[in-house]
Design a protein around this motif. Structure first.
Motif, PDB file in Angstrom:
ATOM      1  N   GLY A 146     -40.965 -38.187 -90.629  1.00  0.00           N
ATOM      2  CA  GLY A 146     -41.681 -38.059 -89.478  1.00  0.00           C
ATOM      3  C   GLY A 146     -40.878 -39.052 -88.620  1.00  0.00           C
ATOM      4  O   GLY A 146     -39.775 -39.902 -88.623  1.00  0.00           O
ATOM      5  N   GLU A 147     -41.379 -39.162 -87.291  1.00  0.00           N
ATOM      6  CA  GLU A 147     -41.037 -39.970 -86.218  1.00  0.00           C
ATOM      7  C   GLU A 147     -41.638 -41.533 -86.204  1.00  0.00           C
ATOM      8  O   GLU A 147     -42.293 -41.708 -87.097  1.00  0.00           O
ATOM      9  N   GLU A 148     -40.652 -42.429 -85.757  1.00  0.00           N
ATOM     10  CA  GLU A 148     -41.273 -43.697 -85.764  1.00  0.00           C
ATOM     11  C   GLU A 148     -42.000 -43.993 -84.869  1.00  0.00           C
ATOM     12  O   GLU A 148     -41.399 -44.136 -83.620  1.00  0.00           O
ATOM     13  N   ALA A 149     -43.244 -44.344 -85.050  1.00  0.00           N
ATOM     14  CA  ALA A 149     -44.151 -44.572 -83.791  1.00  0.00           C
ATOM     15  C   ALA A 149     -45.574 -45.208 -84.419  1.00  0.00           C
ATOM     16  O   ALA A 149     -45.901 -44.853 -85.771  1.00  0.00           O
ATOM     17  N   ASN A 150     -46.186 -45.998 -83.633  1.00  0.00           N
ATOM     18  CA  ASN A 150     -47.303 -46.716 -84.360  1.00  0.00           C
ATOM     19  C   ASN A 150     -48.545 -45.716 -83.725  1.00  0.00           C
ATOM     20  O   ASN A 150     -49.620 -46.282 -84.238  1.00  0.00           O
ATOM     21  N   ILE A 151     -48.374 -44.899 -83.076  1.00  0.00           N
ATOM     22  CA  ILE A 151     -49.594 -43.793 -82.782  1.00  0.00           C
ATOM     23  C   ILE A 151     -49.411 -42.468 -83.240  1.00  0.00           C
ATOM     24  O   ILE A 151     -48.165 -42.135 -83.412  1.00  0.00           O
ATOM     25  N   PRO A 152     -50.335 -41.700 -83.600  1.00  0.00           N
ATOM     26  CA  PRO A 152     -50.158 -40.453 -84.131  1.00  0.00           C
ATOM     27  C   PRO A 152     -49.654 -39.523 -82.890  1.00  0.00           C
ATOM     28  O   PRO A 152     -50.216 -39.724 -81.756  1.00  0.00           O
ATOM     29  N   ARG A 153     -48.777 -38.452 -82.880  1.00  0.00           N
ATOM     30  CA  ARG A 153     -48.193 -37.705 -82.069  1.00  0.00           C
ATOM     31  C   ARG A 153     -48.203 -36.214 -82.558  1.00  0.00           C
ATOM     32  O   ARG A 153     -47.740 -36.057 -83.930  1.00  0.00           O
ATOM     33  N   GLN A 154     -48.573 -35.288 -81.851  1.00  0.00           N
ATOM     34  CA  GLN A 154     -48.089 -34.019 -82.322  1.00  0.00           C
ATOM     35  C   GLN A 154     -46.988 -33.922 -82.651  1.00  0.00           C
ATOM     36  O   GLN A 154     -45.825 -34.236 -82.028  1.00  0.00           O
ATOM     37  N   SER A 155     -46.677 -33.178 -83.783  1.00  0.00           N
ATOM     38  CA  SER A 155     -45.340 -32.925 -84.293  1.00  0.00           C
ATOM     39  C   SER A 155     -44.659 -34.217 -84.899  1.00  0.00           C
ATOM     40  O   SER A 155     -43.500 -34.295 -85.031  1.00  0.00           O
ATOM     41  N   GLY A 156     -45.166 -35.202 -85.085  1.00  0.00           N
ATOM     42  CA  GLY A 156     -44.855 -36.641 -85.608  1.00  0.00           C
ATOM     43  C   GLY A 156     -44.475 -36.710 -86.994  1.00  0.00           C
ATOM     44  O   GLY A 156     -44.194 -37.964 -87.234  1.00  0.00           O
ATOM     45  N   VAL A 157     -44.992 -35.762 -87.784  1.00  0.00           N
ATOM     46  CA  VAL A 157     -44.752 -35.859 -89.345  1.00  0.00           C
ATOM     47  C   VAL A 157     -44.019 -34.649 -89.807  1.00  0.00           C
ATOM     48  O   VAL A 157     -44.617 -33.735 -89.178  1.00  0.00           O
ATOM     49  N   THR A 158     -43.551 -34.599 -90.580  1.00  0.00           N
ATOM     50  CA  THR A 158     -42.922 -33.435 -91.529  1.00  0.00           C
ATOM     51  C   THR A 158     -43.720 -33.320 -92.884  1.00  0.00           C
ATOM     52  O   THR A 158     -43.577 -34.163 -93.569  1.00  0.00           O
ATOM     53  N   MET A 159     -44.293 -32.348 -92.945  1.00  0.00           N
ATOM     54  CA  MET A 159     -45.158 -32.069 -94.330  1.00  0.00           C
ATOM     55  C   MET A 159     -44.519 -31.115 -95.143  1.00  0.00           C
ATOM     56  O   MET A 159     -43.814 -30.399 -94.653  1.00  0.00           O
ATOM     57  N   ALA A 160     -44.834 -31.304 -96.427  1.00  0.00           N
ATOM     58  CA  ALA A 160     -44.394 -30.275 -97.467  1.00  0.00           C
ATOM     59  C   ALA A 160     -45.172 -30.260 -98.706  1.00  0.00           C
ATOM     60  O   ALA A 160     -45.867 -31.133 -98.904  1.00  0.00           O
ATOM     61  N   PRO A 161     -44.978 -29.208 -99.410  1.00  0.00           N
ATOM     62  CA  PRO A 161     -45.936 -29.283-100.799  1.00  0.00           C
ATOM     63  C   PRO A 161     -45.452 -30.243-101.659  1.00  0.00           C
ATOM     64  O   PRO A 161     -44.022 -30.492-102.004  1.00  0.00           O
ATOM     65  N   GLY A 162     -46.099 -31.151-102.240  1.00  0.00           N
ATOM     66  CA  GLY A 162     -45.946 -32.223-103.445  1.00  0.00           C
ATOM     67  C   GLY A 162     -46.021 -31.529-104.912  1.00  0.00           C
ATOM     68  O   GLY A 162     -46.266 -30.364-104.741  1.00  0.00           O
ATOM     69  N   LEU A 163     -46.070 -32.595-105.717  1.00  0.00           N
ATOM     70  CA  LEU A 163     -46.471 -32.106-106.965  1.00  0.00           C
ATOM     71  C   LEU A 163     -47.713 -31.515-107.300  1.00  0.00           C
ATOM     72  O   LEU A 163     -48.075 -30.778-108.093  1.00  0.00           O
ATOM     73  N   GLY A 164     -48.690 -32.146-106.399  1.00  0.00           N
ATOM     74  CA  GLY A 164     -50.143 -31.631-106.587  1.00  0.00           C
ATOM     75  C   GLY A 164     -50.877 -32.209-107.719  1.00  0.00           C
ATOM     76  O   GLY A 164     -51.923 -31.674-108.231  1.00  0.00           O
ATOM     77  N   LEU A 165     -50.559 -33.252-108.156  1.00  0.00           N
ATOM     78  CA  LEU A 165     -51.349 -34.214-109.053  1.00  0.00           C
ATOM     79  C   LEU A 165     -52.775 -34.590-108.444  1.00  0.00           C
ATOM     80  O   LEU A 165     -53.714 -34.850-109.162  1.00  0.00           O
ATOM     81  N   THR A 166     -52.891 -34.685-107.243  1.00  0.00           N
ATOM     82  CA  THR A 166     -54.063 -35.028-106.638  1.00  0.00           C
ATOM     83  C   THR A 166     -54.216 -34.617-105.177  1.00  0.00           C
ATOM     84  O   THR A 166     -53.139 -34.535-104.274  1.00  0.00           O
ATOM     85  N   ASN A 167     -55.370 -34.083-104.694  1.00  0.00           N
ATOM     86  CA  ASN A 167     -55.216 -33.725-103.411  1.00  0.00           C
ATOM     87  C   ASN A 167     -56.599 -34.486-102.810  1.00  0.00           C
ATOM     88  O   ASN A 167     -56.943 -34.203-101.373  1.00  0.00           O
ATOM     89  N   ARG A 168     -56.863 -35.527-103.076  1.00  0.00           N
ATOM     90  CA  ARG A 168     -57.813 -36.538-102.586  1.00  0.00           C
ATOM     91  C   ARG A 168     -57.199 -37.808-101.723  1.00  0.00           C
ATOM     92  O   ARG A 168     -57.616 -38.248-100.860  1.00  0.00           O
ATOM     93  N   PHE A 169     -55.783 -38.142-102.375  1.00  0.00           N
ATOM     94  CA  PHE A 169     -54.829 -39.062-101.546  1.00  0.00           C
ATOM     95  C   PHE A 169     -53.575 -38.583-101.115  1.00  0.00           C
ATOM     96  O   PHE A 169     -53.135 -37.651-101.823  1.00  0.00           O
ATOM     97  N   MET A 170     -53.161 -39.075 -99.982  1.00  0.00           N
ATOM     98  CA  MET A 170     -51.856 -38.701 -99.248  1.00  0.00           C
ATOM     99  C   MET A 170     -51.224 -39.913 -99.241  1.00  0.00           C
ATOM    100  O   MET A 170     -51.755 -40.861 -98.556  1.00  0.00           O
TER     101      MET A 170
END
Length: 272
Positions: A146-170
């Motif tokens: 993701g981008e270096e920013a102290n505030i959230p921005r649209q398109s400011g992070v790159t997401m992908a599927p993880g291992l999936g051991l938990t869906n309650r914490f990111m």
């Protein structure tokens, strides 16, 4: 969703650890050993990288009560699907996945026999830790960049599927690094069901089978709970626009502090 397992055993702990390949302290290693209910605890280090780096992690584990600790290198998807790799998993009490880049790790093991077996083992009681980039991998929704920013921005992070051991914490790691807060907030604006946690280097999160989180190590964890989110402008924002988020709750958890998903409550033994 996490694997259901056989139902005969309590789910194992999930342990994201912030920092680089040699960031596991004696204290964190000792805590991991205490979770293993056997006199002869065995650990396996999965070094997942096309160009693996050396680490002293095995020595740290052996110095803190583990009687055996092997390291197995996974350089390709073929390695992750080989019978030899799966044989290394047999009989271990703790698996620690290490690697520098979350997306590379996910690309190498995602959907392979190794990933499926790790999910099943964790559901049946084996503890699984992730160090360095693999700290982010353990979640179902993985922050890959993701981008270096102290505030959230649209398109400011790159997401992908993880291992999936938990869906309650990111989880995001190296959280003292500039710009990590903005990308964690952006990730939460996409998925306000999950709880975002940023971990400092040398700090470990011990997530119990009951989704209770406890912090160990010399740093802290920044926890952002969106359960009372009142409004997000993500749906109407243009590319790169700042995002409005109303009603987020933030906790800073130092060593020994805990958070329960069920009670939505943070606790510290020093807090009366």
């Amino acid at each position: 969703m996490p694997s259901q397992g056989s139902g005969k055993f309590e789910r194992g702990y999930i342990i994201p650890i912030g920092g680089c390949l040699n960031s596991v302290s004696d204290q964190v290693a000792e805590k991991m050993r205490s979770l293993c209910l056997t006199a002869k605890a065995k650990a396996l280090i999965l070094n997942v990288s096309e160009e693996p780096q050396e680490t002293s992690l095995g020595e740290v584990l052996l110095n803190n009560g583990f009687v055996e600790c092997e390291t197995h290198i996974v350089r390709s998807r073929q390695d992750a699907s080989s019978p030899m790799t799966l044989q290394h998993l047999a009989g271990v009490d703790l698996v620690i996945i290490i690697g520098e880049r979350p997306l590379q790790i996910s690309t190498l093991i995602g959907g392979t026999g190794l990933a499926k077996q790790l999910r099943k083992m964790n559901a049946d009681g084996t503890h699984v830790a992730g160090l360095f980039g693999a700290a982010a991998l353990l979640s179902e929704h993985m922050i890959a960049g993701g981008e270096e920013a102290n505030i959230p921005r649209q398109s400011g992070v790159t997401m992908a599927p993880g291992l999936g051991l938990t869906n309650r914490f990111m989880v995001d790691y190296h959280f003292k690094q500039q710009g990590r807060l903005g990308r964690l907030l952006t990730a939460l604006s996409y998925n306000p069901f999950t709880i975002g946690v940023g971990i400092d280097d040398g700090t470990a999160l011990f997530i119990s089978p009951n989704d209770e989180l406890e912090v160990y190590g010399g740093g802290a964890a920044t926890l952002i709970d969106p359960c009372n989110l009142q409004y997000s402008s993500m749906g109407s924002a243009g590319s790169g626009d700042p995002i409005s988020l109303f009603g987020l709750q933030m906790h800073i958890l130092a060593e020994g502090a805990r958070f329960s998903v069920g009670e939505r409550d943070a606790y510290d033994e020093h807090w009366a």
